[in-house]
Structure formats: structure tokens, C-alpha cells
Design a protein around this motif. Sequence first.
Motif, short mmCIF file in Angstrom:
data_model
loop_
_atom_site.label_atom_id
_atom_site.label_comp_id
_atom_site.label_asym_id
_atom_site.label_seq_id
_atom_site.Cartn_x
_atom_site.Cartn_y
_atom_site.Cartn_z
N THR A 1 0.85 -1.19 0.00
CA THR A 1 0.00 0.00 0.00
C THR A 1 0.88 1.23 0.00
O THR A 1 1.89 1.28 0.70
CB THR A 1 -0.92 0.02 1.24
OG1 THR A 1 -1.55 -1.26 1.38
CG2 THR A 1 -1.98 1.09 1.11
N ASP A 2 0.50 2.24 -0.79
CA ASP A 2 1.28 3.47 -0.90
C ASP A 2 0.64 4.60 -0.11
O ASP A 2 -0.59 4.74 -0.07
CB ASP A 2 1.41 3.90 -2.37
CG ASP A 2 2.30 2.94 -3.15
OD1 ASP A 2 3.24 2.42 -2.55
OD2 ASP A 2 2.05 2.72 -4.34
N PHE A 3 1.50 5.43 0.51
CA PHE A 3 1.07 6.59 1.27
C PHE A 3 1.94 7.77 0.87
O PHE A 3 3.06 7.59 0.37
CB PHE A 3 1.20 6.34 2.78
CG PHE A 3 0.42 5.16 3.29
CD1 PHE A 3 -0.82 5.33 3.88
CD2 PHE A 3 0.93 3.88 3.17
CE1 PHE A 3 -1.53 4.25 4.35
CE2 PHE A 3 0.23 2.78 3.64
CZ PHE A 3 -1.02 2.97 4.23
N VAL A 4 1.45 8.97 1.11
CA VAL A 4 2.21 10.18 0.81
C VAL A 4 2.01 11.16 1.96
O VAL A 4 0.98 11.12 2.66
CB VAL A 4 1.78 10.80 -0.53
CG1 VAL A 4 0.39 11.40 -0.44
CG2 VAL A 4 2.79 11.84 -1.01
N ALA A 5 2.99 12.02 2.17
CA ALA A 5 2.87 13.08 3.17
C ALA A 5 3.55 14.33 2.65
O ALA A 5 4.64 14.26 2.05
CB ALA A 5 3.50 12.65 4.50
N LEU A 6 2.90 15.46 2.84
CA LEU A 6 3.48 16.77 2.56
C LEU A 6 3.98 17.34 3.87
O LEU A 6 3.22 17.51 4.82
CB LEU A 6 2.42 17.70 1.94
CG LEU A 6 2.76 19.19 1.92
CD1 LEU A 6 3.99 19.46 1.07
CD2 LEU A 6 1.56 20.00 1.41
#
Length: 884
Positions: free
Chosen positions: A102-107
Motif C-alpha cells: 500500500t502506498d502513502f504520501v505526506a506533505l
Amino acid sequence: MGRCLGFCLSQQRNHRGKVFGKVSCKNIKHDCPEPLCSNPVLLPGHCCRSCPKAHSHATDKKVDHIFDGFEYFQEKDDELHKTYNDRSYLSSEDISQDDSRTDFVALLTAAADSRTTTSSGVARARFTLSRSSLVFSITFKRIGHPSRVKFIDRDGNIVFEYFVPRTASPESNMICGIWSNLQKSHIRLLKSEQLHVTMLTTANQGEEIHGKLIKHRALFAETFSSIITSDAEHAGMGGIAMLTLSDVENNLHFILMFEGLLERREKERSIVPIRVELLYHRHVLREIRANVTSHDPDFAEVLTNLNNREMFWLSRGQLEIAVATEGKNPRRISGYITGKKSCDTIQSVLSSGDALTPTKTGAVGSATLTLHDNGTLEYQIQVAGVASKVTGVTIETKPRRRSRRNVLFDMTADYNEGRVVGTWERLNARDIHMLLQNELFLNVATSEYEEGELRGQISSLLYSGLQARLQELPVPLAGQFVSPPVRTSAAGHVWVSVDENCHLHYEIVVSGLRKSDDVTLNAHLHGFAEIGEMDDSSREHKRLLKGFYGSQAEGVLKDLSMELLRHLDKGTAFIQVSTKVNPRGEIRGRVHVPNSCESGLSSRIDDAHFDLTSFEEVKLDPEEIKKDPSSCFFEGHFHAHGSHWAPDYDKKCTVCTCQKRTVICDPIICPVLDCANVVHLEDKCCPVCEEKKQEKGIKQTEKSGDQMEGCYFEGDRKIHPPGTTWHPFVPPFGYIKCAVCTCRGATGEVHCEKVNCPRLTCSNPVRRSPSDCCKECPAEEKTPIDLTEMMQADGPRACKFGKNWYLNNESWHPEVPPFGEMKCITCWCDDGVTKCQREQCPLLTCSKIARRENKCCPECKDSYNVEEVEQLKEEEEKKQNWGY
């Protein structure tokens, strides 16, 4: 935005019989109906303007809606010849998002509304949850080099802290890391988007940026990206853009995430107008005006029909994207668009089984590639094992028909003696998109196979922490290197390195096998590399490499013998992958890893279970250990998870280990000695044979692989000398005291059996320690020994054995948990020196010999009566039915 695309779906079937749709996109923004009110607004997630009251509920959209503008690619199989071999092609259908990855992103930005905002830094962090490990790549701008990355739960607790090494990333503005062995509770927090990440620089600068981890299904399609920053100092503003091209047309889909762009007064308004610009050398090429809401400022859009110049500038990293607010005091952030950055490795294994016409030649191709911001692609390709002349090396797309190969780039001119090294400087934006979507292939043609003998898909290999990937080419693995050579469809490559602790790190990739063969894959490290040198007698010179998931494996080998380390150093070692069809080797390759491991390593391994000097704790920063939630606090000190040490209360005969905040201390089990006279050395826990004491002291540094004969146990990853007995160590539970393993020296096999607790005659047995397996009778009260009398110089000295004191000439049977009293061994105190001797057994001349319970010596079976024989059978059946 994404909802401005009208979709026309027609159901068709591909060559596998699966239903898929052909998608065509059209911008319908100009077909919007005229709203009836005088002040229409454009709400986020909608294409057409509408009256405010009619859509007051629209602002409650979920975050995932912003990804509706991303186009998920369908297989282009409608024109493919049915006999074309395409099993290596990974379509979006084959690698769709699932529970295993599963892919996640954070700014990450500074707090814009904070009075103490001291950073203009912006970072884009991408995370991939693969099984129980979270792999992350963080790219940052306008901030000093980070020192730590902290993961924080919703209550503000630090659940994991990563200390950034100075040289562990392919680029200076990138952090690569892994959070291994996530607990289930942390995985739940991650998937429910309740984890935050904070990145800090060195203490004297005090910069800090942070953000929330969000699950993004659009990350699967992303091929271009941008970090968007502000020109103002310490503004706390920033954003990221995730972009991708449409499958066929030159439509650029993008999603914007930004923080700090909206002022406090603007946040009080429900709708804020913004302007998005696409620029080249500060000249505006495209402009989009839209509205966002203060509580959900993310924005998605499609730029349709990019012309050739715009596509060229996109491929060269020369297009800039900017976001600005409208009004009297506009705020603006901008950044250049480049190919997606990641810590993953772009690589390919070329095999004859994946050729357009599959065959079995036993040859191999191995490639690593690097994409730069300006659109150039560096490549290094190795070809080995081909029987005829190489006539072509090309980068291609998946062919529409088998007879119509689509060559994008020909690098044949760079081929020289099995190597292809060069740069592709003319990638266009479509080529970059296909490269990062795993849609390109490498093809090697030979004079015998004109259309291609070797072929492999170019794909991204998930970051593993192995530094050898950044520094060295992988070692090719081919059937032609096996002894004797194997004409196989498979091929592979492997990265190998030896660290400062003499631990071997490896990562293997195999291709060209059928999926049914993947489950039978196993690999070994051998100590001989010359063809024909290996035979069945080389068992002690090889080690099993574990960790295969499908066609890939990675892991660490500890406690390597000096023999294997010398072979690695000299380049006379090899790694061999075997299958059920070819158990003596499917593919293999020679491995050369120069190392400076000390010659005393083998002796440290050999004495690992009898000398506590081998359990010295790795020297780590005490402050780091203290902050680690898995560390242990014991006897006034913090110990790192997985570390071993000798406790203060017994420096010689006890070893403790830390397993996730739990301290487990176990006594060292001494080997059974086959000699008449034994002595206790001052610095050793276990006795040794008196006649071998001097020989051991002289030859301690001359030990070689011959003395490494024994058994390798996977639980504690140690080699156990023949005949020794130990409690099995099973991570993460620690030592299993209710089981005992023995090394059978003749076969090299480990035999484990359940501990049979001794029969007790007392009425109130007790378990001395909660972790003990067997109960014991309470110790009889003994008249306390007057220590002052024992310390008189003019009298005989007493002996201390374990925790007990014994008077001179006093004898006893030693207690060894969990076995209890060792009745076959008698110890006595000789003027302060403890001496022990095992009962001498008579030499038996009978053919059938057995060992009875509670008996020290074996006996002839013929001397047993019928009841005793039946009892022996029952005991043997119990041992055979119990496995470990």
C-alpha cells in the motif's frame, strides 16, 4: 477538474478472457449548463459552476475523490497475437493495489500560523507498506540536512524514530529508510491515516517540518512530480504535485496538495479562489482558475492536448507549476516538474524464457538504469552465456504484434565484450512515463536468435537498505555458469556485500521461470567457484540464503565461517539458485566481495555458546537506545532490542537478551565432555578436558573451517559444535526452555525434542522461575555456611558453584535448569577449586544398544525385560511425534 472528463466505456475482452474497458476522455467543461442564480461558484470536485445553496453538501467530499481525475491504464491487448509471450508484462490489472503493498504520501511543511515558524522547508515523503515493513523515500528543499525522522501517533507519542545516516541515499536532498517489523497496532494507525511524520535538522539549526500520512491510490499512476516552495523566508508555505500522462493522448493529469497558502482570514471563508499556472522560463503557458475550500485545499485537474514543445520541456524538467491565491495580498508557491523521484532501483533481468519466442539457452542479461532530472537515462548492461554473436541491444515497448517490435532506442553501438554502458539523452515525456510505469523492455538479439535471445522488463525494485545497490553492479546468475551447464529459461542477478561486522547482505532477483517454479526456489552461498569443483562433500562450505518471496529474496547471513569469508575475499565463492527440476543448480554466479574480516572470527563463533565475550553489546548511542520503545531497562542500564550481554549477577555462566522490552536471561548449557579429567578455567563458564587445555591455548588463532564443522540453527543463526546441547532461540519469543536441541556431528543435522521433566517425589513441587519449564522439589534447608570461616587463610577454602557455596571435600550433583539434577556428573570441592567428573561407562560388545531414562550409561537391549522394552518403545514414539 477530474469531473470535467466524460467517459465513454465499451466492454471488451482481452486475450486472457478478462473484461476490460477502452476509455476515451473528453473535456466537457464548455458543455456546462447555465446556472439560474446570479452568483454561481465552482465547488471542488465538480466541473460546472452551480448555485451555492444547491450544493451545500458538496464540501463534505472525501479525500479520495480528488483522484478521480487520474486515468488507470488498461492493457493494450486487442491487437496482440495470441501466441505472443507476455507473461512478464505487468499491467495495472496485474499489480493493482492490494493488502500486501500500500502506498502513502505526506506533505511536510512548517506550521504557517505558528509564531515560531523558523523553516521554509518543504518535503515530499512517499511510503510503501510491504508486508510488515514501511519503506520511505523523502525528497526535500529549502532546509538543512535532516538528522532524524519521527513517526508520531494521534496522542503525540513517538512510535518510531529514524536517525538519518550521512551517506545512505542516491542524492543529497533525499532520505531513504525502512521501518521494519511494524506492530499490528501501528499498521492499523497507518491505514486509518492517524500517523504523522516529523523531520528535524541538527540541533543548532532547529528546523522542523511535519505532515500527515495519507493513503493515495493515485500514487500508483504517478510518473512526474514537483516540490512547490515559496520565495519568502520562513513562510511555512509549500506543496507537492503528483502528475501523470494519459495512456494515449498528451493529457497531463495532476493533483496538488499545499499547506500555508491560505491566510487565517481566508480560512474563515468556506471557498477561496486560486490560480494554477504552467510556466516555461516564467512565461505562462496554461492557466487554470478554480475554487478550493479551507478545510480541503487539495486540487485535481487535467491539462489536455499538450503540444510537442510542452511535451519536450516536460521531459527536460523545464516546466514549472505555480499556485497562487487571488486578492489584495496574494501568496504564491512554485516548483519545477521532473520525473518521479524515489529510492527504488530501476533494474532488469533478461532471460531466454521471457524472449518474444521463449527458449532455453542458459544465458543472462543484467541491467541497472538511472533517470536524471534533465531527462537523460544512464544504463549499464551485462550479457553473459550467449553461444553466438550479439547483434542488437535495444530498449523497446511491448509489441502490438509479435512480428512488429517497437524499438525506442538502439544501444548496439555501445556493446563491447559483454558490456553496454552509455546514456540515452533523447527521452521524451512519453518514454519517461512508460519507463516509470514499468512498460519498457530490454532486448538482446544474437546471430542464432535474430529477434531476441534475451528479454527483460525494466522495473523498479523497492528500496531495501542495501547500499551495494548504489555502489556496485549486480552479479549475473546464469545456467551456463552451473557445473555442468544447464540450458534453462531462467536468469537472475544478485547484490552482495559484507559489512564491518562481517555479516553478509544479499538481494536476489530471478526471472524466466514459471510461476509454479517460484515456490521451489532456494539459494546457497558456496565456497568454491571453479566449474566442476563442487560435489556432495562440500556441505560444510555452503550456507542457505533464505527470504524468497516469489522470485525475489533478501536477507542477512551472520556468523559466516572464515572459510566462506576467505572465498568471498578471493573471488572464489558463488551463489547458486536451485529448483525442484534442477536441485543441483538452475543458475549461479561467481561472487567477489573484498573484506578485511579478522582471522579470529571463527574462534569467536566456535565459542559462542560457552564464552560470554561473544555477547558483547553493539556500541550504540545510549540516548538513541533510551528513546527506542523496544529497548530494555535492566540492572540500571538500557539495552538495545536484539542485543546480548552478561548480567552483573553472573558474568560467566548466564547470557541475557533484549526482545522488545522483555529481558530473558538463560544459563549457558555446557557440552558433554568425553575425557577422564576436566578442569575449570578461571575465565570460562564450562569445564574443558585437561589434556586439551594447552593445545587450545596454542591453536586458538589457527582455527579454520575444519573446526567449524557442526550444525547451523536458523533460530539463533549460529553454528553449534557437534554433540552440544542448547535451548532453541526462536524470535521473537526468545529461548524456549521446554525444548532442547542437539547437534548431530556426523550428519550436521539439528535434532530438537521436548524436555521430559523428571519425576518428583515431593508433594509440593514448585517452579523456581516463571520461565522455567519443569517444576522442582523445594531445596532442603541447609545450615548456612559461615563465610568468615571460609575466608580464613589457615583453613581449607570452600567452593562457589552457581549460586551455592560448598565446603572443602563436599561432593554434589550439579543442577542444570531445566534438566534438574545431573546424576551422571559428580562435582567436589578441592581446596577452593570445583572439580567435576562424569561417570565412566563400560564398553559394550552387544549389537543393540539403548539409553534408558534416569540411567547414565547405555545398556544392551537384550538385557531388558519385556516391560522395559515396551517402556522404551513408548518413549521413542513420544520423541518422534514431537517436532520443532
